[in-house]
Design an enzyme around this catalytic site. Structure first.
Site, PDB file in Angstrom:
ATOM      1  N   CYS A  17      48.273  65.815  67.950  1.00 34.82           N
ATOM      2  CA  CYS A  17      49.563  65.679  67.808  1.00 34.82           C
ATOM      3  C   CYS A  17      49.634  67.615  67.607  1.00 34.82           C
ATOM      4  O   CYS A  17      48.723  68.384  67.198  1.00 34.82           O
ATOM      5  CB  CYS A  17      50.021  65.789  66.496  1.00 34.82           C
ATOM      6  N   LEU A  65      40.230  31.234  30.530  1.00 33.43           N
ATOM      7  CA  LEU A  65      41.572  30.716  28.743  1.00 33.43           C
ATOM      8  C   LEU A  65      41.859  29.508  28.418  1.00 33.43           C
ATOM      9  O   LEU A  65      43.481  30.083  29.316  1.00 33.43           O
ATOM     10  CB  LEU A  65      41.144  31.863  28.293  1.00 33.43           C
ATOM     11  N   ALA A  66      42.323  28.501  28.165  1.00 37.60           N
ATOM     12  CA  ALA A  66      43.349  27.861  28.474  1.00 37.60           C
ATOM     13  C   ALA A  66      43.689  27.465  26.954  1.00 37.60           C
ATOM     14  O   ALA A  66      43.906  25.875  26.362  1.00 37.60           O
ATOM     15  CB  ALA A  66      42.971  25.977  29.079  1.00 37.60           C
ATOM     16  N   GLY A  67      43.157  28.091  26.604  1.00 38.87           N
ATOM     17  CA  GLY A  67      43.960  28.507  24.568  1.00 38.87           C
ATOM     18  C   GLY A  67      45.338  28.687  24.314  1.00 38.87           C
ATOM     19  O   GLY A  67      46.160  28.383  25.597  1.00 38.87           O
ATOM     20  N   LYS A 116      51.312  25.006  29.781  1.00 41.71           N
ATOM     21  CA  LYS A 116      51.948  25.295  30.811  1.00 41.71           C
ATOM     22  C   LYS A 116      51.069  25.311  31.744  1.00 41.71           C
ATOM     23  O   LYS A 116      50.950  25.651  33.134  1.00 41.71           O
ATOM     24  CB  LYS A 116      51.841  26.671  30.136  1.00 41.71           C
ATOM     25  N   ASP A 122      35.535  26.734  22.060  1.00 40.98           N
ATOM     26  CA  ASP A 122      35.442  28.367  20.868  1.00 40.98           C
ATOM     27  C   ASP A 122      34.577  27.984  19.867  1.00 40.98           C
ATOM     28  O   ASP A 122      33.729  26.826  19.887  1.00 40.98           O
ATOM     29  CB  ASP A 122      37.065  28.866  20.375  1.00 40.98           C
ATOM     30  N   ASP A 170      48.076  30.919  32.827  1.00 45.69           N
ATOM     31  CA  ASP A 170      48.851  31.130  33.366  1.00 45.69           C
ATOM     32  C   ASP A 170      49.413  32.505  33.795  1.00 45.69           C
ATOM     33  O   ASP A 170      50.269  32.300  34.520  1.00 45.69           O
ATOM     34  CB  ASP A 170      49.986  31.318  32.281  1.00 45.69           C
TER      35      ASP A 170
END
Length: 467
Positions: free
Chosen positions: A96, A261-263, A273, A318, A347
Site C-alpha cells: 500500500c 450437568l442435568a440437575g 428442559k 451427586d 440447557d
C-alpha cells in the site's frame, strides 16, 4: 481528532473523528541512508527490525549492535554487523502506498506444510484478529495481520499491508519467538512479497479475508504453503495444498472428560428442559453430540438416570445431594477417569467448539480455567482439574453451595472477556434457557436461521412467505 462532515439522506452533520496517521520514518543503517518507510507511528523498533530481517540484512538479535528510534524527528539509526552491499537497488513493490524492497524475498522451497490444520483454527484466529484491530475499529484505513497456532501469538496493524508482516517478523526476532509451523491471518490481499516473507519465517498457512494474486498462488505452491482466501464466518477458499486442511474434524482432547450437568428443578420452565425438543432431538442430545465430538468421554451428572437411558454415556449421581451445581461439578470431576473435566449445563444451546478447545488448551498448571463474560465469571462453562476436589469438598461439607466459594482456595487461570470475545463476540456460549418464553424465542430463532417456517404462528408464516 479532526472535524469531519457526515452526509446522510440529504443532511450534512459535523462530528469529531479520528483519521489514520501516516508517518515517514527515515532509516539509516551503518551510517548510510537506506530508505524512508511510510508506516503507522507505533512500535517502530519492530517494523525496522522486521524490515531488515526480511531483506536479509540480519537474521538474529545479535546482528544488531544498536537500534535507536527518534520519534520526534522521524528517524531510525541502526548499526548492524557486517557491511551493506556497495550498491542498493530499490524495487517498488505492490505494498500500500507502494512498498520498497532492496532484496526481493525468495521463498524457501518445500514439499508442503509441516502439519494439518483444522478449519476451526483458521476461523478462530481470524475472529481474534478482528477483535484486536483497534485502529480499524476507531477510524478505518488500516491493515492487520496476526500469527498463531491455537491462539494469536503476535498481531500488528499498519497503513501498509506489508508493514504488518515486517512488524510481526521484527517482534518475533527481538522476543525470540519462533513462527515455524504457524498460521498467518491477514486482512489484505495476498501478494508474492507476502508469501515470500511468510516462507522465510517458516509459516505453514496464510489465510486472508480477500484474494491472492495468481503469482502468489504459484509461489505458495512451490513454497509448500497452504493459501486460503475469502475467509468468512463459516467458509473459505483453498488455493494451494488443500491436503493440509483437516476435513474429518479436529482430534478429541485427551485427558479431559466432558461433563453435562442435568440437575436443577426446571421450576421456571415447568417441565424438564433437558428433554425439550431441539435440533431434531431432545435438548440434552444436542449438548451430548457437541461434547462427544470434542472429548473422548462424556459423563452425565444426574440423580434421575432413568430419564436419560437414551444417552449412550455414563451417568453418575451427586455425592453431596441437594447442594446445587457445585455438587454436580464435584460429582463429575470425582468420578471422571481423566485428570480434568470440562463442564456445561444441559440447557446451553450455543456451545462453540473452538472456544471450548481454547479453554481446555489452557489447563496447564492450575486448578481451574475460568472464562469471563461481560457479566463476570462463567463457572458452568469451565475446565476443572482434580486438584480442585479438596476445596470443593471442604466448601460442600461446610454447607457452601456457591461455586465462587471455592475460588479463594484455587489457582485459577482466568480467561478475560476480551479473549473470549475473539471466539464468541456476543457471549452466546454462556446463555441458557430457563423459561418457556426463552425456549420459544430459541425455537423461532432456529427456524429463521434454517429458513423453515414449520410450527411458527400463522401470522409469522405469512410474513415470512411475503418476504
Amino acid at each position: 481528532m479532526a472535524t469531519i462532515y457526515s452526509f446522510k439522506k440529504g443532511v450534512m452533520e459535523q462530528l469529531e473523528g479520528g483519521v489514520v496517521t501516516e508517518y515517514p520514518l527515515q532509516l539509516v543503517v551503518n551510517g548510510r541512508e537506506m530508505a524512508t518507510l511510510i508506516a503507522s507511528p507505533h512500535d517502530l523498533r519492530f517494523l525496522v527490525a522486521g524490515f531488515l530481517r526480511l531483506q536479509g540484512f540480519v537474521s538474529k538479535v545479535d546482528d544488531f549492535l544498536a537500534l535507536a528510534i527518534c520519534q520526534d524527528f522521524g528517524a531510525a539509526s541502526v548499526t548492524i554487523r557486517g557491511e551493506l552491499p556497495e550498491r542498493l537497488k530499490p524495487v517498488l513493490t505492490s505494498g500500500c502506498g507502494t512498498g520498497i524492497s532492496f532484496n526481493m524475498p525468495k521463498p524457501v522451497e518445500k514439499s508442503g506444510p509441516s502439519r494439518v490444520h483444522a478449519p476451526e483454527t483458521i476461523f478462530a484466529l481470524m475472529n481474534q484478529l478482528a477483535q484486536q484491530c483497534e485502529g480499524y475499529k476507531n477510524h478505518g484505513g488500516m491493515h492487520s495481520a496476526g500469527v498463531g497456532s491455537d491462539t494469536l501469538l503476535l498481531h500488528a496493524e499498519d497503513i501498509g499491508r506489508h508493514n504488518t508482516i515486517d512488524r510481526i517478523a521484527g517482534e518475533a526476532l527481538l522476543k525470540g519467538i519462533s513462527l515455524a509451523g504457524t498460521i498467518l491471518v491477514t486482512s489484505g490481499r495476498v501478494s508474492t512479497e507476502l508469501v515470500a516473507k511468510a516462507s522465510m519465517l517458516g509459516i505453514d498457512l496464510i489465510a486472508s479475508r480477500t484474494s491472492p494474486t495468481d503469482m502468489a498462488v504459484k509461489m505458495a505452491e512451490e513454497a509448500g504453503i497452504t493459501l486460503v482466501g475469502y475467509v468468512r464466518a463459516d467458509s473459505f477458499k483453498v488455493y494451494t495444498h488443500a491436503e493440509a486442511i483437516s476435513t474429518s474434524g479436529p482430534e478429541k482432547i485427551a485427558g479431559v472428560t466432558g461433563v453435562i450437568l442435568a440437575g436443577g428443578a426446571s421450576s421456571r420452565m415447568g417441565s424438564n428442559k433437558a428433554l425439550l425438543p431441539h435440533k431434531g432431538g431432545r435438548f440434552i442430545e444436542s449438548i451430548y453430540r457437541e461434547l462427544s465430538e470434542i472429548f473422548p468421554e462424556v459423563i452425565l451428572v444426574t440423580n434421575t438416570p432413568e430419564q436419560y437411558q437414551f444417552l449412550p454415556c455414563r451417568k453418575v449421581a451427586d455425592l453431596y445431594p441437594g447442594m446445587g451445581a457445585l455438587a454436580g461439578i464435584h460429582a463429575g470431576l470425582a468420578q471422571a477417569n481423566t485428570p480434568s473435566v470440562f463442564t456445561v449445563a444441559c440447557d446451553m444451546p450455543h456451545l462453540d467448539p473452538a472456544l471450548i478447545r481454547h479453554i481446555a488448551g489452557r489447563r496447564g498448571d492450575c486448578d481451574l480455567v475460568l472464562p469471563k463474560s461481560g457479566h463476570g465469571y462463567e463457572p458452568l462453562h469451565a475446565l476443572y482439574n482434580k486438584s480442585a476436589l479438596a476445596a470443593m469438598e471442604q466448601c460442600l461439607e461446610q454447607g457452601k453451595r456457591r461455586i465462587v466459594s471455592i475460588l479463594p482456595q484455587l489457582k485459577v487461570n482466568e480467561i478475560p472477556a476480551s479473549e473470549v470475545a475473539g471466539f464468541d463476540p456476543e457471549f452466546d456460549s454462556f446463555s441458557n434457557i430457563n423459561t418457556p418464553q426463552e425456549y420459544y424465542e430459541l425455537r423461532n430463532g432456529d427456524k429463521v436461521r434454517t429458513g423453515t417456517t414449520e410450527n411458527l404462528p400463522a401470522a409469522e408464516q405469512a410474513q415470512k412467505a411475503q418476504a
